[in-house]
Design a protein around this motif. Sequence first.
Motif, PDB file in Angstrom:
ATOM      1  N   PRO A 121      49.778  58.158  36.418  1.00  0.00           N
ATOM      2  CA  PRO A 121      49.931  56.789  36.736  1.00  0.00           C
ATOM      3  C   PRO A 121      49.116  56.299  37.993  1.00  0.00           C
ATOM      4  CG  PRO A 121      52.204  58.138  36.439  1.00  0.00           C
ATOM      5  CD  PRO A 121      51.020  58.961  36.204  1.00  0.00           C
ATOM      6  N   ASP A 122      48.670  57.138  38.666  1.00  0.00           N
ATOM      7  CA  ASP A 122      47.691  56.781  39.949  1.00  0.00           C
ATOM      8  C   ASP A 122      46.534  56.039  39.523  1.00  0.00           C
ATOM      9  OD1 ASP A 122      49.798  57.585  41.609  1.00  0.00           O
ATOM     10  OD2 ASP A 122      48.555  59.680  42.155  1.00  0.00           O
ATOM     11  N   VAL A 123      46.236  55.786  38.289  1.00  0.00           N
ATOM     12  CA  VAL A 123      44.991  55.092  37.896  1.00  0.00           C
ATOM     13  C   VAL A 123      45.194  53.628  37.640  1.00  0.00           C
ATOM     14  CG1 VAL A 123      44.020  57.230  36.607  1.00  0.00           C
ATOM     15  CG2 VAL A 123      45.353  55.495  35.402  1.00  0.00           C
ATOM     16  N   LEU A 124      46.409  53.221  37.890  1.00  0.00           N
ATOM     17  CA  LEU A 124      46.751  51.988  37.947  1.00  0.00           C
ATOM     18  C   LEU A 124      46.629  51.051  39.151  1.00  0.00           C
ATOM     19  CD1 LEU A 124      50.286  52.214  35.791  1.00  0.00           C
ATOM     20  CD2 LEU A 124      47.889  51.677  35.100  1.00  0.00           C
ATOM     21  N   ARG A 125      45.713  50.000  39.129  1.00  0.00           N
ATOM     22  CA  ARG A 125      45.327  49.439  40.433  1.00  0.00           C
ATOM     23  C   ARG A 125      45.579  47.854  40.135  1.00  0.00           C
ATOM     24  NH1 ARG A 125      45.283  53.793  41.981  1.00  0.00           N
ATOM     25  NH2 ARG A 125      43.416  54.809  42.780  1.00  0.00           N
ATOM     26  N   TRP A 126      46.281  47.225  41.148  1.00  0.00           N
ATOM     27  CA  TRP A 126      46.549  45.646  41.442  1.00  0.00           C
ATOM     28  C   TRP A 126      45.366  45.081  41.728  1.00  0.00           C
ATOM     29  CZ3 TRP A 126      49.907  42.360  39.343  1.00  0.00           C
ATOM     30  CH2 TRP A 126      49.957  41.384  40.219  1.00  0.00           C
ATOM     31  N   SER A 127      44.448  44.607  40.870  1.00  0.00           N
ATOM     32  CA  SER A 127      43.165  44.112  41.132  1.00  0.00           C
ATOM     33  C   SER A 127      43.091  42.766  40.624  1.00  0.00           C
ATOM     34  CB  SER A 127      42.137  45.020  40.420  1.00  0.00           C
ATOM     35  OG  SER A 127      42.232  46.468  40.756  1.00  0.00           O
ATOM     36  N   VAL A 128      41.858  42.109  41.166  1.00  0.00           N
ATOM     37  CA  VAL A 128      41.440  40.655  40.955  1.00  0.00           C
ATOM     38  C   VAL A 128      40.759  40.857  39.402  1.00  0.00           C
ATOM     39  CG1 VAL A 128      40.279  38.619  41.314  1.00  0.00           C
ATOM     40  CG2 VAL A 128      41.371  39.774  43.189  1.00  0.00           C
ATOM     41  N   VAL A 129      41.163  39.912  38.476  1.00  0.00           N
ATOM     42  CA  VAL A 129      40.575  39.743  36.986  1.00  0.00           C
ATOM     43  C   VAL A 129      40.414  38.505  36.814  1.00  0.00           C
ATOM     44  CG1 VAL A 129      41.586  41.820  36.495  1.00  0.00           C
ATOM     45  CG2 VAL A 129      42.855  39.669  35.766  1.00  0.00           C
ATOM     46  N   PRO A 130      39.671  38.020  35.740  1.00  0.00           N
ATOM     47  CA  PRO A 130      39.436  36.562  35.513  1.00  0.00           C
ATOM     48  C   PRO A 130      40.662  36.029  34.762  1.00  0.00           C
ATOM     49  CG  PRO A 130      37.737  37.910  34.498  1.00  0.00           C
ATOM     50  CD  PRO A 130      38.622  38.900  34.945  1.00  0.00           C
ATOM     51  N   ASP A 131      40.943  34.759  35.131  1.00  0.00           N
ATOM     52  CA  ASP A 131      42.095  34.136  34.572  1.00  0.00           C
ATOM     53  C   ASP A 131      41.902  34.027  32.927  1.00  0.00           C
ATOM     54  OD1 ASP A 131      42.870  33.549  37.371  1.00  0.00           O
ATOM     55  OD2 ASP A 131      42.383  31.470  37.304  1.00  0.00           O
ATOM     56  N   PRO A 132      42.836  33.901  32.635  1.00  0.00           N
ATOM     57  CA  PRO A 132      43.029  33.630  30.846  1.00  0.00           C
ATOM     58  C   PRO A 132      42.424  32.283  30.487  1.00  0.00           C
ATOM     59  CG  PRO A 132      45.171  33.719  31.572  1.00  0.00           C
ATOM     60  CD  PRO A 132      44.420  34.006  32.824  1.00  0.00           C
ATOM     61  N   GLU A 133      42.124  32.176  29.479  1.00  0.00           N
ATOM     62  CA  GLU A 133      41.645  30.735  28.864  1.00  0.00           C
ATOM     63  C   GLU A 133      42.623  30.482  27.934  1.00  0.00           C
ATOM     64  OE1 GLU A 133      37.441  30.707  27.645  1.00  0.00           O
ATOM     65  OE2 GLU A 133      36.906  31.220  29.625  1.00  0.00           O
ATOM     66  N   CYS A 134      42.999  29.301  27.846  1.00  0.00           N
ATOM     67  CA  CYS A 134      43.954  28.815  26.815  1.00  0.00           C
ATOM     68  C   CYS A 134      43.417  28.360  25.205  1.00  0.00           C
ATOM     69  CB  CYS A 134      45.021  27.572  27.271  1.00  0.00           C
ATOM     70  SG  CYS A 134      46.299  27.342  26.168  1.00  0.00           S
ATOM     71  N   GLY A 135      43.419  29.182  24.303  1.00  0.00           N
ATOM     72  CA  GLY A 135      42.932  28.836  23.123  1.00  0.00           C
ATOM     73  C   GLY A 135      43.690  27.659  22.395  1.00  0.00           C
ATOM     74  N   PRO A 136      43.379  26.964  21.256  1.00  0.00           N
ATOM     75  CA  PRO A 136      43.855  25.882  20.777  1.00  0.00           C
ATOM     76  C   PRO A 136      45.089  26.174  20.387  1.00  0.00           C
ATOM     77  CG  PRO A 136      42.194  26.483  19.418  1.00  0.00           C
ATOM     78  CD  PRO A 136      41.939  27.345  20.667  1.00  0.00           C
ATOM     79  N   ASP A 137      45.441  27.521  20.022  1.00  0.00           N
ATOM     80  CA  ASP A 137      46.987  27.679  19.306  1.00  0.00           C
ATOM     81  C   ASP A 137      47.699  28.507  20.169  1.00  0.00           C
ATOM     82  OD1 ASP A 137      46.348  26.691  16.732  1.00  0.00           O
ATOM     83  OD2 ASP A 137      45.109  28.253  16.267  1.00  0.00           O
ATOM     84  N   GLU A 138      47.321  28.573  21.624  1.00  0.00           N
ATOM     85  CA  GLU A 138      47.856  29.404  22.500  1.00  0.00           C
ATOM     86  C   GLU A 138      48.499  28.756  23.731  1.00  0.00           C
ATOM     87  OE1 GLU A 138      45.217  33.269  22.563  1.00  0.00           O
ATOM     88  OE2 GLU A 138      44.519  31.773  23.722  1.00  0.00           O
TER      89      GLU A 138
ATOM     90  N   ALA B 140      51.057  30.965  20.369  1.00  0.00           N
ATOM     91  CA  ALA B 140      52.476  29.918  20.430  1.00  0.00           C
ATOM     92  C   ALA B 140      53.422  30.516  19.660  1.00  0.00           C
ATOM     93  CB  ALA B 140      51.883  28.615  20.011  1.00  0.00           C
ATOM     94  N   GLY B 141      52.927  31.082  18.660  1.00  0.00           N
ATOM     95  CA  GLY B 141      54.137  31.606  17.544  1.00  0.00           C
ATOM     96  C   GLY B 141      54.660  32.845  18.071  1.00  0.00           C
TER      97      GLY B 141
END
Length: 325
Positions: free
Chosen positions: A12-29, A102-103
Amino acid sequence: MHAVVITEPGGPDVLRWSVVPDPECGPDEVVLDVAAAAVNRADLLQRQGHYPPPPGTPAWPGLECSGTVRAVGAAVSGWSVGDRVCALLSGGGYAEQVAVPAGQVLPVPAGVDLETAAGLPEVMCTVWSNVVMAGRLSRGDVLLVHGGGSGIGTAAIQIGVALDATVAVTAGSQAKLDRCRDLGASILVNYREEDFAEVVRTATDGHGADVVLDIIGAKYLSANLDVLATAGRLIVIGLQGGRKAELDLRTLMGKRASLIGTTLRARPVEEKAEIVADVCEHLWPLISSGAVKPIIDRVIPMRDAAEAHRVVEHGDHVGKVLLTR
């Protein structure tokens, strides 16, 4: 944004609260601002390096979440910015935002708060698709659920009862069996002390179980076949007890039984959408009416995901463990 990342395979200790890229919204998402996510055993396997996410899925764990729609793809209809929803994910739920087809998005059922709804999509889609859609559970059937105190187990008990089945469960403590009884299970087996096949056969006057929902795998294969009724359906959805075992085909054939092995995460988007639609049509009304309720053991801040993983690994919880923003 921030997400819970796996820095390397391990505990469990390998989990870290870190900065990551924002998600991009695809046309069907749609993109969600995550309110809460739920912990599943698949997340633990991913953290350990045994269950990598499908291609194109975020590297951080999380197979279900709830939140508010932040953005809607150009080809999406039926969802709007600001909608309160929950979603079935292939990964990425342990984060401030997530993009999802979206589905695979569901409305929050009436009577359920936004945070609690995070514990619904994965478990309800898993149970419904296996017990009802594949297992064809019907009124009067006997349903045997292994791991009755788990998130899967607590949902399966309630769904079985709502569909007028007799529900049998296995669990490892009297406290868990008591909770299962409270949810409607009527045949209770402490697997540490009793032979579940013998108990279920005796309780059903030799009939056995019409549907078995199994999270254990190889260790239980022989006994599961033994407890199956004629034309019974054994559905294996987990491998906590191993993945290799001998199969007595004569028993399988003699009972005209079916052995079904399934996973949900790796299914094509179209199949997941079909499951979500069926769940929304048939199971969501049972949740809105209160016949089926989300069972939440505890709520832990998302940045403390390591503690949530320890809780699930220890196995004393009943129902779901949630991570909240």
